[in-house]
Write an enzyme that holds these catalytic residues in place. Structure first.
Site, PDB file in Angstrom:
ATOM      1  N   TYR A 119      -1.843  -0.745  10.484  1.00 61.21           N
ATOM      2  CA  TYR A 119      -1.864  -0.928   9.028  1.00 61.21           C
ATOM      3  C   TYR A 119      -0.509  -0.538   8.431  1.00 61.21           C
ATOM      4  O   TYR A 119       0.043  -1.255   7.579  1.00 61.21           O
ATOM      5  CB  TYR A 119      -2.991  -0.075   8.437  1.00 61.21           C
ATOM      6  CG  TYR A 119      -3.311  -0.373   6.996  1.00 61.21           C
ATOM      7  CD1 TYR A 119      -4.137  -1.437   6.649  1.00 61.21           C
ATOM      8  CD2 TYR A 119      -2.807   0.415   5.972  1.00 61.21           C
ATOM      9  CE1 TYR A 119      -4.444  -1.703   5.315  1.00 61.21           C
ATOM     10  CE2 TYR A 119      -3.105   0.157   4.644  1.00 61.21           C
ATOM     11  CZ  TYR A 119      -3.932  -0.906   4.317  1.00 61.21           C
ATOM     12  OH  TYR A 119      -4.222  -1.163   3.002  1.00 61.21           O
ATOM     13  N   SER A 173       0.860  -1.189   0.000  1.00 61.76           N
ATOM     14  CA  SER A 173       0.000   0.000   0.000  1.00 61.76           C
ATOM     15  C   SER A 173       0.890   1.231   0.000  1.00 61.76           C
ATOM     16  O   SER A 173       2.040   1.164   0.462  1.00 61.76           O
ATOM     17  CB  SER A 173      -0.865  -0.003   1.273  1.00 61.76           C
ATOM     18  OG  SER A 173      -1.494   1.243   1.456  1.00 61.76           O
TER      19      SER A 173
HETATM   20  P1  NAI Z   1     -11.863  -5.488   0.438  1.00 54.67           P
HETATM   21  O1  NAI Z   1     -12.336  -5.283   1.826  1.00 54.67           O
HETATM   22  O2  NAI Z   1     -12.794  -5.237  -0.687  1.00 54.67           O
HETATM   23  O3  NAI Z   1     -11.259  -6.961   0.245  1.00 54.67           O
HETATM   24  C1  NAI Z   1     -10.499  -7.600   1.230  1.00 54.67           C
HETATM   25  C2  NAI Z   1     -10.852  -9.071   1.222  1.00 54.67           C
HETATM   26  O4  NAI Z   1      -9.986  -9.748   2.143  1.00 54.67           O
HETATM   27  C3  NAI Z   1     -12.292  -9.362   1.651  1.00 54.67           C
HETATM   28  O5  NAI Z   1     -12.907 -10.215   0.719  1.00 54.67           O
HETATM   29  C4  NAI Z   1     -12.120 -10.044   2.994  1.00 54.67           C
HETATM   30  O6  NAI Z   1     -13.151 -10.987   3.288  1.00 54.67           O
HETATM   31  C5  NAI Z   1     -10.773 -10.713   2.824  1.00 54.67           C
HETATM   32  N1  NAI Z   1     -10.153 -11.063   4.098  1.00 54.67           N
HETATM   33  C6  NAI Z   1      -9.994 -10.265   5.188  1.00 54.67           C
HETATM   34  N2  NAI Z   1      -9.407 -10.965   6.170  1.00 54.67           N
HETATM   35  C7  NAI Z   1      -9.180 -12.221   5.694  1.00 54.67           C
HETATM   36  C8  NAI Z   1      -8.598 -13.390   6.239  1.00 54.67           C
HETATM   37  N3  NAI Z   1      -8.139 -13.435   7.500  1.00 54.67           N
HETATM   38  N4  NAI Z   1      -8.504 -14.489   5.457  1.00 54.67           N
HETATM   39  C9  NAI Z   1      -8.977 -14.475   4.192  1.00 54.67           C
HETATM   40  N5  NAI Z   1      -9.555 -13.393   3.631  1.00 54.67           N
HETATM   41  C10 NAI Z   1      -9.652 -12.287   4.379  1.00 54.67           C
HETATM   42  O7  NAI Z   1     -10.589  -4.530   0.293  1.00 54.67           O
HETATM   43  P2  NAI Z   1      -9.550  -4.300  -0.894  1.00 54.67           P
HETATM   44  O8  NAI Z   1      -9.380  -2.849  -1.036  1.00 54.67           O
HETATM   45  O9  NAI Z   1      -9.893  -5.102  -2.080  1.00 54.67           O
HETATM   46  O10 NAI Z   1      -8.225  -4.861  -0.212  1.00 54.67           O
HETATM   47  C11 NAI Z   1      -7.348  -5.767  -0.859  1.00 54.67           C
HETATM   48  C12 NAI Z   1      -5.924  -5.414  -0.433  1.00 54.67           C
HETATM   49  O11 NAI Z   1      -5.601  -4.122  -0.947  1.00 54.67           O
HETATM   50  C13 NAI Z   1      -5.710  -5.338   1.072  1.00 54.67           C
HETATM   51  O12 NAI Z   1      -4.465  -5.941   1.389  1.00 54.67           O
HETATM   52  C14 NAI Z   1      -5.644  -3.838   1.327  1.00 54.67           C
HETATM   53  O13 NAI Z   1      -4.865  -3.537   2.468  1.00 54.67           O
HETATM   54  C15 NAI Z   1      -4.975  -3.371   0.057  1.00 54.67           C
HETATM   55  N6  NAI Z   1      -5.099  -1.956  -0.250  1.00 54.67           N
HETATM   56  C16 NAI Z   1      -6.324  -1.381  -0.489  1.00 54.67           C
HETATM   57  C17 NAI Z   1      -6.399  -0.041  -0.768  1.00 54.67           C
HETATM   58  C18 NAI Z   1      -7.709   0.648  -0.990  1.00 54.67           C
HETATM   59  O14 NAI Z   1      -7.733   1.881  -1.042  1.00 54.67           O
HETATM   60  N7  NAI Z   1      -8.812  -0.079  -1.171  1.00 54.67           N
HETATM   61  C19 NAI Z   1      -5.206   0.815  -0.836  1.00 54.67           C
HETATM   62  C20 NAI Z   1      -3.971   0.093  -0.602  1.00 54.67           C
HETATM   63  C21 NAI Z   1      -3.938  -1.239  -0.330  1.00 54.67           C
END
Ligand code: NAI
Length: 249
Positions: free
Chosen positions: A154, A141
């Site tokens: 985070y 990130s």
């Molecule tokens: P999101 O909330 O849409 O997706 C995250 C997914 O991870 C969800 O489906 C959730 O159920 C799953 N998850 C959470 N804990 C889990 C676990 N213990 N085991 C298995 N699955 C688990 O969020 P997003 O944005 O798609 O996030 C994906 C990655 O991108 C994350 O690592 C986040 O930190 C990173 N990220 C997101 C940004 C944003 O602005 N949306 C910016 C920078 C990084």
């Protein structure tokens, strides 16, 4: 991409993970969607299979090593190998550091940092065993580089992802396995709901070139590009998929 590639995607039930699962499937890959959200993860699989793709869902809590090992085994049992491991599952919490419940701190580290550790080790061992010259891509990130109030855990987790990516790239290179990270900025997914609730989305948009949120599909496209053999010179790198978020004031 060759149509016989196998991609495992954690956090594949939502946001960036779902978009990436759909992207790889659209390019002919066989996709393993891993998430602890079974209902939404199964929906991702249905979206792929209804369009003629090939995907399975494996319920996985990435914070538990034995579950990530089982995920890797199930991927290989279904499709014979793993070419791409996308360690992407993540969570966020907004809490001032001094008021933080340490359980919250550890839960963020357990998913965002340890989940990536587990994916690197489980997939890396399997790729080595099978002689697969694969690629492991971790989701970092801009917050692995830039501090912002209320996201201490985070930052700690994403900073770790960046150094783990470089370290693992060095150690896995002799097996022909690349390890890299993608660093998104402000992406329109459910993880930023806390910022939306606090009326902070305009401030987030202002950080992105074009005054917008990045779409999950844009990040998925970047992940796909990094997975290609044509990206073989990109190794141990953290690639910003942030539309300039970390580049300008
Ligand atoms: P999101 O909330 O849409 O997706 C995250 C997914 O991870 C969800 O489906 C959730 O159920 C799953 N998850 C959470 N804990 C889990 C676990 N213990 N085991 C298995 N699955 C688990 O969020 P997003 O944005 O798609 O996030 C994906 C990655 O991108 C994350 O690592 C986040 O930190 C990173 N990220 C997101 C940004 C944003 O602005 N949306 C910016 C920078 C990084």
């Amino acid at each position: 991409m060759d149509t016989n590639k196998v991609a495992v995607i954690t956090g594949g039930a939502s946001g960036i993970g779902r978009a990436t699962a759909l992207k790889f499937a659209s390019k002919g890959a066989q996709v393993v969607v891993a998430d602890f959200n079974e209902q939404a993860g199964t929906q991702t699989v249905e979206m792929i299979n209804e369009n003629g793709g090939q995907a399975i869902f494996v319920k996985t809590d990435v914070s538990k090593f034995e579950e990530v090992e089982a995920l890797v085994e199930q991927a290989v049992a279904a499709f014979g190998k793993i070419d791409v491991m996308f360690n992407n599952a993540g969570i966020g919490r907004i809490t001032p550091v001094l008021d933080q419940d340490l359980r919250d701190y550890h839960s963020v580290i357990n998913v965002n940092q340890h989940g990536v550790v587990h994916g690197i080790i489980a997939a890396g061992k399997k790729m080595r065993e099978l002689g697969t010259k694969g690629v492991i891509i971790n989701t970092a990130s801009v917050f692995g580089f830039l501090a912002s109030p209320g996201t201490f855990a985070y930052h700690a987790s994403k900073g770790a992802v960046i150094m783990m990516t470089k370290s693992a790239a060095l150690e896995l290179a002799p097996y022909g396995i690349r390890v890299l990270a993608v660093a998104p900025g402000a992406v329109d997914t459910p993880i930023i709901q806390g910022y939306k609730d606090q009326g902070m989305v305009d401030a987030m948009k202002a950080k992105v070139i074009g005054n917008k949120l990045t779409t999950p599909e844009q990040v998925a496209d970047s992940v796909y590009l990094l997975s290609l053999e044509e990206a073989s010179a990109i190794n141990g790198s953290v690639v910003m998929a942030d539309e300039g978020y970390a580049s300008f004031k």
